[in-house]
Design a protein around this motif. Structure first.
Motif, PDB file in Angstrom:
ATOM      1  N   VAL A   1     -27.146  -4.250 -55.268  1.00 24.78           N
ATOM      2  CA  VAL A   1     -27.282  -3.296 -56.355  1.00 24.78           C
ATOM      3  C   VAL A   1     -28.580  -3.578 -57.090  1.00 24.78           C
ATOM      4  N   GLU A   2     -29.399  -2.543 -57.263  1.00 24.69           N
ATOM      5  CA  GLU A   2     -30.661  -2.685 -57.979  1.00 24.69           C
ATOM      6  C   GLU A   2     -30.776  -1.704 -59.152  1.00 24.69           C
TER       7      GLU A   2
ATOM      8  N   PRO B   1     -29.080   1.315 -61.874  1.00 29.21           N
ATOM      9  CA  PRO B   1     -27.810   1.480 -62.602  1.00 29.21           C
ATOM     10  C   PRO B   1     -26.748   2.284 -61.872  1.00 29.21           C
ATOM     11  N   GLN B   2     -27.166   3.295 -61.057  1.00 34.61           N
ATOM     12  CA  GLN B   2     -26.204   4.150 -60.364  1.00 34.61           C
ATOM     13  C   GLN B   2     -25.887   3.664 -58.951  1.00 34.61           C
TER      14      GLN B   2
ATOM     15  N   GLY C   1     -23.515  -0.757 -60.089  1.00 28.65           N
ATOM     16  CA  GLY C   1     -24.573  -0.913 -61.067  1.00 28.65           C
ATOM     17  C   GLY C   1     -24.047  -0.793 -62.482  1.00 28.65           C
ATOM     18  N   THR C   2     -24.900  -1.048 -63.427  1.00 26.39           N
ATOM     19  CA  THR C   2     -24.501  -1.045 -64.839  1.00 26.39           C
ATOM     20  C   THR C   2     -24.163   0.342 -65.356  1.00 26.39           C
ATOM     21  N   GLY C   3     -24.581   1.392 -64.650  1.00 27.97           N
ATOM     22  CA  GLY C   3     -24.311   2.758 -65.094  1.00 27.97           C
ATOM     23  C   GLY C   3     -23.162   3.418 -64.375  1.00 27.97           C
TER      24      GLY C   3
ATOM     25  N   PRO D   1     -19.382   3.255 -64.831  1.00 29.60           N
ATOM     26  CA  PRO D   1     -18.169   2.776 -65.495  1.00 29.60           C
ATOM     27  C   PRO D   1     -16.869   3.255 -64.862  1.00 29.60           C
TER      28      PRO D   1
END
Length: 344
Positions: free
Chosen positions: A23-24, A26-27, A74-76, A78
Motif C-alpha cells: 500500500v502506497e 490512501p486509496q 490505505g489510510t483513505g 475506512p
C-alpha cells in the motif's frame, strides 16, 4: 510471492517469484487472491494479439477476473477491513473525470486495466488495486467461485442491460455461444427480459447446460451455420437481438443474417469482423453495439443476484502452478464453464 507471467508472446506462461505489492496511496488496497478466472482475453494476450492495443511490455502478470480477501488498506479506506471478502472490478479508475462521475467506470480518462495493460493482475498470491474497484461481499462468502463474475459475469450483465430495449414481450434473443459468459447471459436474459432465448451452441454438454439454465431453444450447430435455423425458428422474421460471444470466423456475417428489422447486433466476442452494407443497415434499421466490461454498480447488482442463488456458474479450479496447462485446456474447449486459478 508467486505470480504467473507472460514472459514472451507465443510462449507458455511462467510461474515466477515477484515482490509483494505494498500500500502506497490512501486509496490503495492489497487483495489476497482466492481465485483468478482464466478469460479468453488472457489467451489472446499470450499470443500477442493485444500487444499493440494496450502497448504491452513484458513480463506481464495476467489476471483480470479476481476475488479474494482484503490484505491491507490505505489510510483513505475506512469502509474495508483486513479479512473482508471482495470481488475486484477489472478497472482502476480516477473517480473524478466525467465518465467516472456518470458511473461509466470503463470509460475513465485515465483508467488502468490490471492483468492487461501492464499493471500486475491477479494470477498471483497478492494484487494491488484501488478501493474504488472493490465490491464487498457478505461475511463468510467464499470468493474463489465468484472470480469469473468480475469479467465474464460483468460483461454479460452490461451487454444484457444494453439490449433490453430490444427484448420485449414476444421477441427472440439469440445468444451465440454458451461458455462462461453465455451461461451467465442466458440466466440474466431470463431474469431481466420476457424474451424467448435461443442459444446457438454445438457442444453437447454446453447445449445441455444452456437448457438447464433456462434457454427456451438450443440450436446445436456451429454459429457459422446457424442463421437458417434461427430464421426457421422465427418464421423467417429473424431475432430482435443477437448477442455474439464468438465474434470471429464467419460468425459476424451469420449474426447479421439472423437479425429482424429494427434489431440489434450486440458484440462481445472479438477476433473477426464483417463488411457492413449501408443500404442493408438503413433498410432494416439495424443497430450495432459493442460491449466492454460493465460498471461498478452492475457488478454490485450481479453479486446480489449471485448471493440470492439466481445466477450461477460452473467452475473448474487449477493450482496457480498449473496455469499453462489450465490455459491450454481453456483454449482446447475442455472447460465447460470457467477455469479458476487458486493459489495454494
Amino acid at each position: 510471492m508467486r505470480a504467473v507471467q507472460v514472459v514472451g508472446f507465443g510462449r507458455p506462461v511462467a510461474v515466477v517469484d515477484r515482490p509483494e505489492p505494498k500500500v502506497e496511496a490512501p486509496q490503495d488496497v492489497v487483495v489476497r487472491i482466492a481465485g483468478a478466472g482464466i478469460c479468453r482475453t488472457d489467451l489472446h494476450i499470450v499470443e500477442g494479439g493485444l500487444e499493440a492495443a494496450f502497448n504491452q511490455r513484458l513480463p506481464l502478470t495476467l489476471g483480470h477476473e479476481n476475488a479474494g480477501w482484503v490484505e491491507a488498506v490505505g489510510t483513505g479506506v475506512p469502509h474495508l477491513a483486513v479479512g473482508d471478502p471482495v470481488i475486484v472490478h477489472p478497472a482502476v479508475t480516477c473517480g473524478f473525470c466525467d465518465a467516472c462521475r456518470r458511473g461509466a467506470d470503463m470509460h475513465c480518462a485515465t483508467w488502468r486495466f490490471p492483468g492487461v495493460d501492464g499493471w500486475p493482475g491477479g494470477y498471483a498470491e497478492l494484487m494491488l488495486t484501488s478501493a474504488r474497484a472493490l465490491v464487498k461481499l457478505a461475511p463468510g462468502t467464499s470468493p474463489a467461485p465468484l472470480a469469473p463474475f468480475a469479467d465474464a459475469g460483468l460483461t454479460a450483465m452490461h451487454a444484457v442491460r444494453r439490449l433490453t430495449p430490444f427484448a420485449g414481450t414476444g421477441t427472440t434473443v439469440v445468444c451465440l455461444g454458451s461458455g462462461g459468459v453465455g451461461q451467465i447471459a442466458v440466466q440474466l436474459l431470463k431474469i431481466l427480459t420476457p424474451a424467448r432465448v435461443v442459444v446457438v451452441e454445438p457442444d453437447e454438454a454446453r447445449a445441455q447446460t444452456a437448457y438447464e439454465l433456462g434457454a427456451d431453444e438450443v440450436v446445436t450447430l456451429p454459429a457459422e451455420a446457424a442463421a437458417d435455423a434461427v430464421l426457421d425458428l422465427t418464421a423467417g422474421h429473424g431475432a430482435q437481438a443477437v448477442l455474439d460471444l464468438v465474434g470471429e470466423g464467419g460468425v459476424p456475417e451469420q449474426a447479421l443474417r439472423m437479425l429482424a428489422k429494427g434489431a440489434v447486433y450486440s458484440i462481445v466476442g472479438y477476433g473477426g469482423g464483417v463488411h457492413i452494407e449501408h443500404l442493408d443497415m438503413i433498410n432494416r434499421e439495424l443497430t450495432i453495439v459493442g460491449n466492454q466490461i460493465g460498471t461498478h454498480a452492475e457488478l454490485g447488482e450481479l453479486m446480489a443476484l449471485a448471493a440470492a442463488g439466481r445466477v450461477t456458474l460452473g467452475t473448474e479450479t487449477f493450482p496457480l502452478e498449473a496455469a499453462a496447462e489450465a490455459m491450454a485446456a481453456v483454449a482446447a474447449g475442455q472447460v465447460g464453464g470457467r477455469a479458476v486459478l487458486v493459489p495454494e
